[in-house]
Design an enzyme around this catalytic site. Structure first.
Site, short mmCIF file in Angstrom:
data_model
loop_
_atom_site.label_atom_id
_atom_site.label_comp_id
_atom_site.label_asym_id
_atom_site.label_seq_id
_atom_site.Cartn_x
_atom_site.Cartn_y
_atom_site.Cartn_z
N ASN A 124 0.84 -1.19 0.00
CA ASN A 124 0.00 0.00 0.00
C ASN A 124 0.87 1.24 0.00
O ASN A 124 1.94 1.28 0.62
CB ASN A 124 -0.90 0.01 1.24
CG ASN A 124 -1.78 1.26 1.31
OD1 ASN A 124 -2.52 1.55 0.37
ND2 ASN A 124 -1.70 1.99 2.41
N HIS A 126 1.00 5.04 1.24
CA HIS A 126 0.35 5.90 2.24
C HIS A 126 1.05 7.25 2.30
O HIS A 126 2.28 7.31 2.35
CB HIS A 126 0.40 5.23 3.61
CG HIS A 126 -0.28 6.05 4.67
ND1 HIS A 126 -1.66 6.16 4.75
CD2 HIS A 126 0.22 6.80 5.68
CE1 HIS A 126 -1.97 6.95 5.77
NE2 HIS A 126 -0.86 7.35 6.35
N SER A 153 5.01 6.62 2.23
CA SER A 153 5.56 5.31 2.56
C SER A 153 4.88 4.23 1.73
O SER A 153 3.69 4.31 1.45
CB SER A 153 5.33 4.98 4.05
OG SER A 153 5.83 5.99 4.90
N ASP A 162 -2.47 0.61 8.14
CA ASP A 162 -1.18 1.27 7.91
C ASP A 162 -0.10 0.82 8.89
O ASP A 162 0.75 1.61 9.32
CB ASP A 162 -1.33 2.80 7.97
CG ASP A 162 -2.32 3.32 6.95
OD1 ASP A 162 -2.40 2.76 5.85
OD2 ASP A 162 -3.04 4.30 7.25
#
Length: 233
Positions: A124, A126, A153, A162
């Site tokens: 992912n 972020h 990130s 996260d």
């Protein structure tokens, strides 16, 4: 040419989950088409019917699947709950059999069952320097702090929001006189660099996601994660 050399040239099959405009998806499409990133985007899944990311994928000739509203039965027309979405998305991913699943602006929290059942590791992107500022409104929260640095990130997806191992980060200096929108625009430029860079490292085996998830010593020769880029602008 050896068999191992031929194998190394095989593109990484990538599926992308999106919810919004898809600017990071477009970067991946452009990098794929130019040959600068050895990937094949096998499909794009969206939980938002009107997401421009879907249009970007369709214009590029990439298979798309939209799971936003129930289409049949007595609940037809209602927005899908996360469990219904996950059931459809899981079936689609298993059909595509990607090597990597990329969440690029995907705005739903996924369950551990969905993540563990994925045919490939998930990463992912972020917009903060994790572990700081998990969740939403990261740019405004940074401006309200005394932080000197901000960025984005790329991390492994886990059921905790996260919270997965951070793989890479890109950083810039914070100007506390600017707006959240201006800061967001600057961070987005970093996103467009760090995401394809991270995927390149994965495709080359520099970042071994299985080894990292299992916390083995397979990447002991590398600097401690996350790998960081200073991309101030």
């Amino acid at each position: 040419m050896t068999d191992s050399q031929k194998l190394s040239q095989k593109p990484l099959k990538v599926a992308v989950l999106v919810s919004g405009s898809g600017s990071n998806l477009q970067v991946l499409i452009d990098a794929m088409n130019s040959g600068s990133l050895p990937i094949e985007i096998v499909g794009v899944i969206s939980n938002v019917k009107e997401a421009y990311a879907v249009t970007r994928a369709q214009q590029a000739g990439i298979t798309t699947a939209v799971f936003s509203h129930i289409t049949e039965g007595e609940n037809a027309g209602k927005r899908m709950g996360i469990k219904t979405f996950e059931r459809h998305a899981s079936a689609q991913l298993n059909e595509w059999q990607p090597d990597l699943v990329v969440l690029a602006g995907f705005m739903r929290v996924l369950s551990d069952e969905f993540i563990s059942g994925s045919p490939a590791p998930m990463i992912n992107l972020h917009p903060s320097l994790l572990p700081k500022y998990k969740g939403l409104d990261t740019h405004q929260r940074v401006l309200e702090s005394s932080d000197m640095h901000h960025g984005c990130s790329v991390h492994i997806v886990t059921a905790e929001l996260d919270a997965g191992q951070v793989l890479t980060q890109a950083m810039l200096a914070v100007d506390h006189s600017e707006s959240a929108e201006a800061l967001q625009a600057r961070v987005q430029k970093l996103e467009h660099q760090v995401l394809p860079w991270t995927i390149l490292l994965i495709s080359q085996g520099v970042l071994n996601l299985d080894a990292i998830s299992e916390q083995t010593a397979a990447t002991a020769f590398l600097p401690e994660l996350p790998l960081k880029l200073w991309l101030d602008s």
